[in-house]
Motif scaffolding. Structure first.
Motif, PDB file in Angstrom:
ATOM      1  N   ARG A   1       1.079   1.777  -5.830  1.00 30.80           N
ATOM      2  CA  ARG A   1       0.864   3.223  -5.794  1.00 30.80           C
ATOM      3  C   ARG A   1       0.792   3.743  -7.228  1.00 30.80           C
TER       4      ARG A   1
ATOM      5  N   LEU B   1      -0.612  -6.896  -1.803  1.00 31.78           N
ATOM      6  CA  LEU B   1       0.389  -5.873  -2.123  1.00 31.78           C
ATOM      7  C   LEU B   1      -0.253  -4.491  -2.134  1.00 31.78           C
ATOM      8  N   GLU B   2       0.591  -3.458  -2.115  1.00 24.29           N
ATOM      9  CA  GLU B   2       0.107  -2.082  -2.000  1.00 24.29           C
ATOM     10  C   GLU B   2       0.655  -1.228  -3.142  1.00 24.29           C
TER      11      GLU B   2
ATOM     12  N   MET C   1      -3.357  -5.950  -5.465  1.00 23.69           N
ATOM     13  CA  MET C   1      -4.008  -5.791  -4.164  1.00 23.69           C
ATOM     14  C   MET C   1      -4.670  -7.085  -3.703  1.00 23.69           C
TER      15      MET C   1
ATOM     16  N   CYS D   1       5.073  -0.768  -7.220  1.00 28.27           N
ATOM     17  CA  CYS D   1       4.708  -1.634  -6.106  1.00 28.27           C
ATOM     18  C   CYS D   1       5.919  -2.461  -5.706  1.00 28.27           C
TER      19      CYS D   1
END
Length: 412
Positions: free
Chosen positions: A77, A74-75, A70, A87
């Protein structure tokens, strides 16, 4: 200092300085990232090593990885179970997956390292701390690229050491949706650092767990004829089942049953009422693996038929063999040669060990390679042993291999 602990950002360990064996091999943005951040990759490994977590308990490890991802936008999960995450880096229809495993082993460490495990009875004796750090390094390096020719899916998987493996959780949660190809690395203390072992076809074996619970009325050892002799029955299973199995499977399949635990009774003059056998059943052949449960049930019934004991057989299906697809294995080999020249890629044998990366390759083509972690001198400290350690120069080399393999797959 860049080491993480469970609460903040620091551990009292000096920042490591590790050589980048592939410095200058490109691409330029990867050279730049490793030039500035390779000590972080080593520091992450040491931090994870000091606070290992068992399968499906990898909360700290998952949180650390998520924070780092993050931090560069980036995101990630996290899986519904709270450990493991997925990710994507980049954009586009083409997608290649890179996988690392997070969990440690229930094994007391005996290395004497300054960053040795601080958790009693738990250690990273299989190198998963290295796998995680390598993939995290590859992720952040990829995120620094000016552009990518597609998407790279980062799979930080829990519970590889627990049958039938956390890969099943990842697949069920959609981690392989849209993926064209998958890659993974595994530490190998038999290979020198800077070497990558690749192979076309099966590189690991299927591994199941066999558990047999025996019951008897019990009795006095002076009157075995009045009861069912549970210990005698257990002895027959221990000696006869592995032998009989060799006559019911193709000898070329590399099938072997080995007992790891046998428990029954306490008193020398009492026939016990309960007994337990546990072992592993391995085979190098996928077709044989599909037949083993039925064969085991028939053989156990035949051995115990004249003994009069009761039993319950639990045949716990584990993982199939990891079967490397030819093109994918070639991409990993070429990635190694790109980094360190033709001598960096070497052949490797099929192992009798199990690996749940196999579940991904049931869905898409891909390959796993063995990452050399032996320094080239001194003892080869095997995995799953209290003394296992690795040459940390393997970490930036692993980052380079993962990045180059991903780029090759996206442009293939």
């Amino acid at each position: 200092m860049t080491l993480l602990d469970a609460h903040n950002d620091l551990l009292p360990v000096a920042e490591p300085a590790v050589a980048d064996l592939g410095a200058g091999s490109g691409p330029a943005w990867l050279d730049s990232w490793l030039g500035a951040r390779r000590s972080d990759v080593v520091a992450w490994r040491r931090s994870l090593h000091s606070v290992p977590e068992l399968g499906r308990q990898e909360h700290r490890t998952t949180a650390m990885v998520a924070r780092r991802l993050m931090a560069v936008g980036l995101e990630p999960r996290t899986l519904p179970g709270g450990t493991g995450l997925v990710c994507d880096v980049g954009y586009g229809d083409r997608c290649v997956a890179l996988r690392a495993d997070l969990d440690a082993l229930p094994l007391q460490e005996d290395t004497g390292l300054a960053f040795a495990s601080t958790v009693e009875g738990v250690s990273h004796a299989c190198g998963h701390d290295a796998h995680t750090s390598i993939l995290l390094g590859a992720a952040l390096a990829l995120a620094s690229a000016p552009s990518l020719p597609g998407r790279v899916r980062l799979i930080f998987q829990p519970a590889e050491e627990i049958q039938p493996g956390g890969a099943i959780d990842m697949v069920a949660d959609g981690a392989m949706e849209g993926v064209d190809r998958a890659f993974a690395l595994h530490c190998d203390p038999r290979l020198e650092v800077g070497k990558l072992g690749t192979r076309v076809g099966p590189i690991t074996s299927a591994c199941d767990v066999v558990e047999i619970r025996l019951t008897s009325p019990g009795g006095h050892t002076s009157r075995p004829h009045l009861t069912a002799d549970l210990v005698e029955a257990m002895g027959l299973l221990i000696t006869q089942l592995p032998l009989l199995l060799t006559r019911h499977v193709d000898p070329r399949s590399g099938t072997v049953l080995v007992w790891g635990a046998a428990h029954a009774g306490e008193a020398a003059n009492a026939i016990p009422q309960h007994g337990l056998l546990r072992g592993t059943l391995r085979t190098a052949d996928h077709a044989t693996w599909n037949e083993l449960e039925d064969k085991m049930r028939s053989l156990v019934a035949a051995v115990l038929a004249p003994m009069g004991v009761g039993y319950v057989l639990d045949h716990i299906r584990g993982v199939p063999p990891v079967v490397n697809e030819e093109v994918s294995a070639g991409m990993l080999a070429e990635a190694a040669t790109t980094v360190l020249g033709p001598d960096a890629s070497t052949s490797t044998e099929q192992s009798s060990g199990g690996e749940d990366f196999a579940w991904y390759l049931e869905r898409v083509p891909g390959a796993m390679a063995r990452l050399g972690v032996w320094p080239g001198h001194g003892p080869m400290r095997d995995i799953h042993q209290p003394t296992f350690d690795l040459d940390e120069r393997a970490l930036p080399f692993g980052v380079r291999v993962m990045v180059n393999a991903a780029l090759a797959a996206l442009t293939h």
